[in-house]
Design an enzyme around this catalytic site. Structure first.
Site, short mmCIF file in Angstrom:
data_model
loop_
_atom_site.label_atom_id
_atom_site.label_comp_id
_atom_site.label_asym_id
_atom_site.label_seq_id
_atom_site.Cartn_x
_atom_site.Cartn_y
_atom_site.Cartn_z
CG ASP A 181 -1.64 3.97 -8.20
OD1 ASP A 181 -1.28 4.91 -8.93
OD2 ASP A 181 -2.05 4.14 -7.04
CG ASP A 207 9.07 -8.27 -9.21
OD1 ASP A 207 8.43 -8.96 -10.03
OD2 ASP A 207 9.80 -8.79 -8.34
CE1 TYR A 252 -3.76 1.09 -3.79
CE2 TYR A 252 -4.69 2.16 -5.70
CZ TYR A 252 -3.60 1.81 -4.95
OH TYR A 252 -2.34 2.18 -5.36
#
Length: 373
Positions: free
Chosen positions: A250, A226, A142
């Site tokens: 996030d 994942d 980010y």
């Protein structure tokens, strides 16, 4: 009697509505507690853009730096979809995080007993759930540079975002996770993608070395991010504290939010480093849900995540542990009585408005404290 200084950023969409319910709690504490809480308000996000042409003004940034804690609502909405990228509503929140040095984001996912049936998962999977996601907040993709879209010619473009972590950033967020685990179940699961990302390899190495050097008493597990998402919906109660980077944090925290039945139930705290002189941290507290412009102004928003975020402020910024516990108990008691906003109601259940839920929680505070309404 100490006086604590708050800066409130209601923001956009349902932000102003849910912030009104926090104000009720702040007033109650000032009237009935040992300390007073003074607050002023600022503009952030789309509301700031409409007035200042930017997502947060320099004046409000100065106020944020001076506050003991920032209480943040939500930003964004379709009204501002076409504003320049650098002044989009979300840029205000990102600047607050960066300029205040808020590197540690704490996102608890707790299943209140009364809402065990509200989750999309089976009751036995989420009943009693109490996990904490610790997300690194000021590094990673980010904030990494370069971040741009470039023209390649022949009508082609390339979008570039850069995932960058230095070892000190990983060390300090790992330290926060290990310290918090010591106050809970003493177990940390670190999640990254070391199988395909060099930043994940470094993350794994630094978390492991930090654990070995200073936190060997805490149980540490590593998991690919994942796989972690899969395990969160398969058997979330296997986790105590999860530590991960900005991007994966996030996504994983939103997965964890839905385990509890609604995004309207999940608070968060964003903390900076402890000041060596004052012993205080810069801090911002916000609900995980967004601005929900589709229901703004309808009185349908759930204020619980916003109010629970203020409970986190009491706990982490003001060391008001008893008051934080009481506020969280008031929320639980209101839910136990069957009070529901639309997002957490089962089919056929009666619902109440945003303001009615706030009033109900204040009523429970009165009952717990033995105060006449």
């Amino acid at each position: 009697m100490a006086s604590n200084k708050l800066l409130l950023f209601p923001g956009d969409g349902i932000g102003p509505e849910i912030m009104e319910e926090v104000k009720k709690v702040i007033s109650w504490l000032s009237e009935n507690g040992e300390d007073t809480f003074e607050y002023e308000e600022g503009l952030v996000g789309g509301s700031a853009y409409d007035v200042h042409g930017c997502a947060i003004s320099e004046e409000d940034m100065v106020k944020a730096q001076a506050a003991d804690a920032v209480i943040f609502g939500a930003v964004g909405g379709p009204k501002w979809d076409d504003v320049p990228y650098d002044v989009r509503p979300e840029a205000g929140l990102l600047r607050l995080r960066k300029d205040l040095g808020l590197f540690a984001n704490l996102r608890p996912a707790i299943c209140y007993p009364a809402l065990a049936d509200a989750s999309s998962l089976k009751k036995d999977i989420i009943e009693g759930l109490d996990i904490l996601i610790v997300r690194e907040l000021t590094g990673g993709v980010y904030f990494g540079e370069p971040k741009e879209i470039i023209e390649l010619g022949n009508g082609q473009k390339r979008g570039i975002d850069t995932q960058v972590y230095d070892s000190y950033e990983i060390e300090r967020i790992a330290g926060v996770a290990f310290d918090l685990a010591r106050t809970r179940g003493n177990k940390v699961c670190s999640m990254e993608k070391r199988n395909v990302m060099k930043s994940g390899v470094l993350w794994n190495e630094v978390v492991t070395s930090t654990h070995k050097a200073d936190y060997a008493d805490v149980e540490l597990e590593h998991m690919l991010a994942d796989a972690g998402g899969m395990q969160l919906v398969r058997w979330p109660k296997q986790f105590d504290v999860i530590v991960t980077d900005n991007l994966f944090g996030d996504m994983l925290s939103d997965v964890a939010a839905m385990l509890t039945g609604s995004l309207g139930m999940l608070p968060s705290a964003s903390l900076g480093a402890t000041d060596e002189t004052t012993g205080k941290r810069k801090a911002l507290y916000e609900p995980v849900h967004g601005s929900a412009p589709d229901i703004a102004g309808a009185g349908a928003a759930n204020p619980i995540a916003m109010i629970a975020s203020f409970a986190m402020a009491l706990r982490y910024s003001f060391q008001k542990i008893a008051e934080a516990d009481m506020l969280e108990k008031a929320i639980s008691n209101a839910l136990d009585k069957g009070l529901r906003t639309k997002d957490i109601a089962q089919q056929g259940e009666a619902t109440i408005t945003t303001a009615q839920m706030g009033d109900a929680i204040v009523a429970e505070l009165n009952a717990l404290a033995g105060v006449s309404a």
